[in-house]
Structure formats: structure tokens, C-alpha cells
Design a protein around this motif. Structure first.
Motif, PDB file in Angstrom:
ATOM      1  N   LYS A  32       0.818  -1.215   0.000  1.00 27.92           N
ATOM      2  CA  LYS A  32       0.000   0.000   0.000  1.00 27.92           C
ATOM      3  C   LYS A  32       0.852   1.266   0.000  1.00 27.92           C
ATOM      4  CE  LYS A  32      -3.622   1.030   0.177  1.00 27.92           C
ATOM      5  NZ  LYS A  32      -4.261   1.634  -0.976  1.00 27.92           N
ATOM      6  N   ASN A  33       2.164   1.127   0.248  1.00 28.20           N
ATOM      7  CA  ASN A  33       3.061   2.277   0.207  1.00 28.20           C
ATOM      8  C   ASN A  33       3.554   2.571  -1.212  1.00 28.20           C
ATOM      9  OD1 ASN A  33       4.722   0.090  -0.143  1.00 28.20           O
ATOM     10  ND2 ASN A  33       6.143   0.615   1.502  1.00 28.20           N
ATOM     11  N   GLY A  34       3.092   1.788  -2.199  1.00 34.20           N
ATOM     12  CA  GLY A  34       3.482   2.003  -3.582  1.00 34.20           C
ATOM     13  C   GLY A  34       4.619   1.107  -4.037  1.00 34.20           C
ATOM     14  N   PHE A  35       5.151   0.305  -3.150  1.00 36.44           N
ATOM     15  CA  PHE A  35       6.216  -0.621  -3.523  1.00 36.44           C
ATOM     16  C   PHE A  35       5.586  -1.926  -3.999  1.00 36.44           C
ATOM     17  CE2 PHE A  35       9.979   1.042  -0.785  1.00 36.44           C
ATOM     18  CZ  PHE A  35       9.779   2.313  -1.297  1.00 36.44           C
ATOM     19  N   VAL A  36       6.044  -2.411  -5.145  1.00 34.00           N
ATOM     20  CA  VAL A  36       5.553  -3.666  -5.709  1.00 34.00           C
ATOM     21  C   VAL A  36       6.758  -4.574  -5.895  1.00 34.00           C
ATOM     22  CG1 VAL A  36       4.324  -4.756  -7.624  1.00 34.00           C
ATOM     23  CG2 VAL A  36       3.705  -2.438  -6.910  1.00 34.00           C
ATOM     24  N   TRP A  37       6.761  -5.704  -5.205  1.00 34.16           N
ATOM     25  CA  TRP A  37       7.868  -6.653  -5.293  1.00 34.16           C
ATOM     26  C   TRP A  37       7.460  -7.813  -6.191  1.00 34.16           C
ATOM     27  CZ3 TRP A  37       6.766  -4.082  -0.796  1.00 34.16           C
ATOM     28  CH2 TRP A  37       7.819  -3.370  -0.213  1.00 34.16           C
ATOM     29  N   LEU A  38       8.377  -8.226  -7.050  1.00 37.76           N
ATOM     30  CA  LEU A  38       8.137  -9.345  -7.959  1.00 37.76           C
ATOM     31  C   LEU A  38       9.186 -10.421  -7.719  1.00 37.76           C
ATOM     32  CD1 LEU A  38       7.770  -7.292 -11.269  1.00 37.76           C
ATOM     33  CD2 LEU A  38       5.933  -8.080  -9.788  1.00 37.76           C
ATOM     34  N   GLN A  39       8.764 -11.669  -7.794  1.00 33.68           N
ATOM     35  CA  GLN A  39       9.694 -12.782  -7.718  1.00 33.68           C
ATOM     36  C   GLN A  39       9.075 -13.954  -8.462  1.00 33.68           C
ATOM     37  OE1 GLN A  39      10.369 -14.121  -3.722  1.00 33.68           O
ATOM     38  NE2 GLN A  39       8.511 -15.316  -3.665  1.00 33.68           N
TER      39      GLN A  39
END
Length: 143
Positions: A32-39
Motif C-alpha cells: 500500500k506504500n506504492g512498492f511492488v515486489w516481484l519474484q
């Protein structure tokens, strides 16, 4: 891979950690802070083998999950997995550029459109590419 988007584009959902559709093989954590993590997704064969190990030797679940994550981190990312992660990343960036809400459904919509349109990775973030791949998502949000 980390992608940063404006927090307003991340929709509030019940679950923010999702595995994208079958065959994609990418896990996404939408912060929700705008960080999107991908793995890449942990292979299901590994998970079933670890479950069998837990049942056989009665090992603590936390330790086996930690070993599974360490094995996953130590395994080299294959070129096709890199390409898939890059395509998902570019899909998120395209959504950010047209100010569309970012959900697993909109990511998959843009991802699928980029494959159907046979747009190469490097062309996904050109102005023509963005208009083409985000068109279905933009039409849905206008309704």
C-alpha cells in the motif's frame, strides 16, 4: 525486482500477496506504500517434497519453509523466467504511466495483451506500446 508506483494506484484488497495466473510463474506483493515486489514462484514440486519431509521427520514448519526459501534464493533464475518477470514489471510500469489502478487483474490484462499483440519487451514502454497494451484496462476503468 522492485517497482515503485504512486500509492494511490494500489487498490486495497483482502490479500496483497498473489501468484499471477497459471503458467505465468510470478509472485507479486502489492504494498500500500506504492512498492511492488516481484519474484518467480517457488516450484510446486519443491513444496510437495518439503511437505513430505515435514510429515516424515516431523520437522518444524518454520525451519522447512526457511530452507525452501533459501533454496529458492540460491537457484539461478532462468532466461525465460527473467523474461516473464520483466514482462510483468513492464506491465506494471505501463499501468503507472496511464494512471490505472494496479491489481492482479489489471496486471494480467496488460500482460496478456502484450503477449497477444506480440509486443517485445523493449517496445512495451514506448508510447505506441503503452497505448496498445493498456487499452482494455483503460476502457474498463472508464465505465
Amino acid at each position: 525486482c522492485l517497482v515503485v508506483v504512486p500509492p494511490a494506484l494500489i487498490r486495497r484488497m483482502k490479500v496483497h500477496f498473489v501468484s499471477l495466473g497459471e503458467g505465468v510463474g510470478v509472485d507479486v506483493l502489492l504494498g500500500k506504500n506504492g512498492f511492488v515486489w516481484l519474484q518467480r514462484t517457488i516450484p510446486s514440486e519443491w513444496q510437495t517434497s518439503m511437505q513430505k519431509l515435514v510429515e516424515e521427520i516431523d520437522a518444524p514448519l518454520a525451519e522447512t519453509l526457511q530452507k525452501l526459501r533459501q533454496r529458492h534464493a540460491a537457484t539461478e533464475v532462468l532466461p525465460d523466467e527473467r523474461e516473464t518477470i520483466c514482462r510483468v514489471r513492464n506491465s506494471i510500469e505501463a499501468l503507472r504511466m496511464v494512471h490505472c489502478g494496479i491489481t492482479p487483474q489489471t496486471i494480467m490484462s496488460v500482460y496478456s495483451k502484450s503477449i497477444k499483440s506480440q509486443i517485445e519487451l523493449r517496445d512495451m514502454l514506448t508510447s505506441e506500446g503503452i497505448v496498445t497494451i493498456t487499452q482494455p484496462t483503460r476502457v474498463q476503468q472508464e465505465i
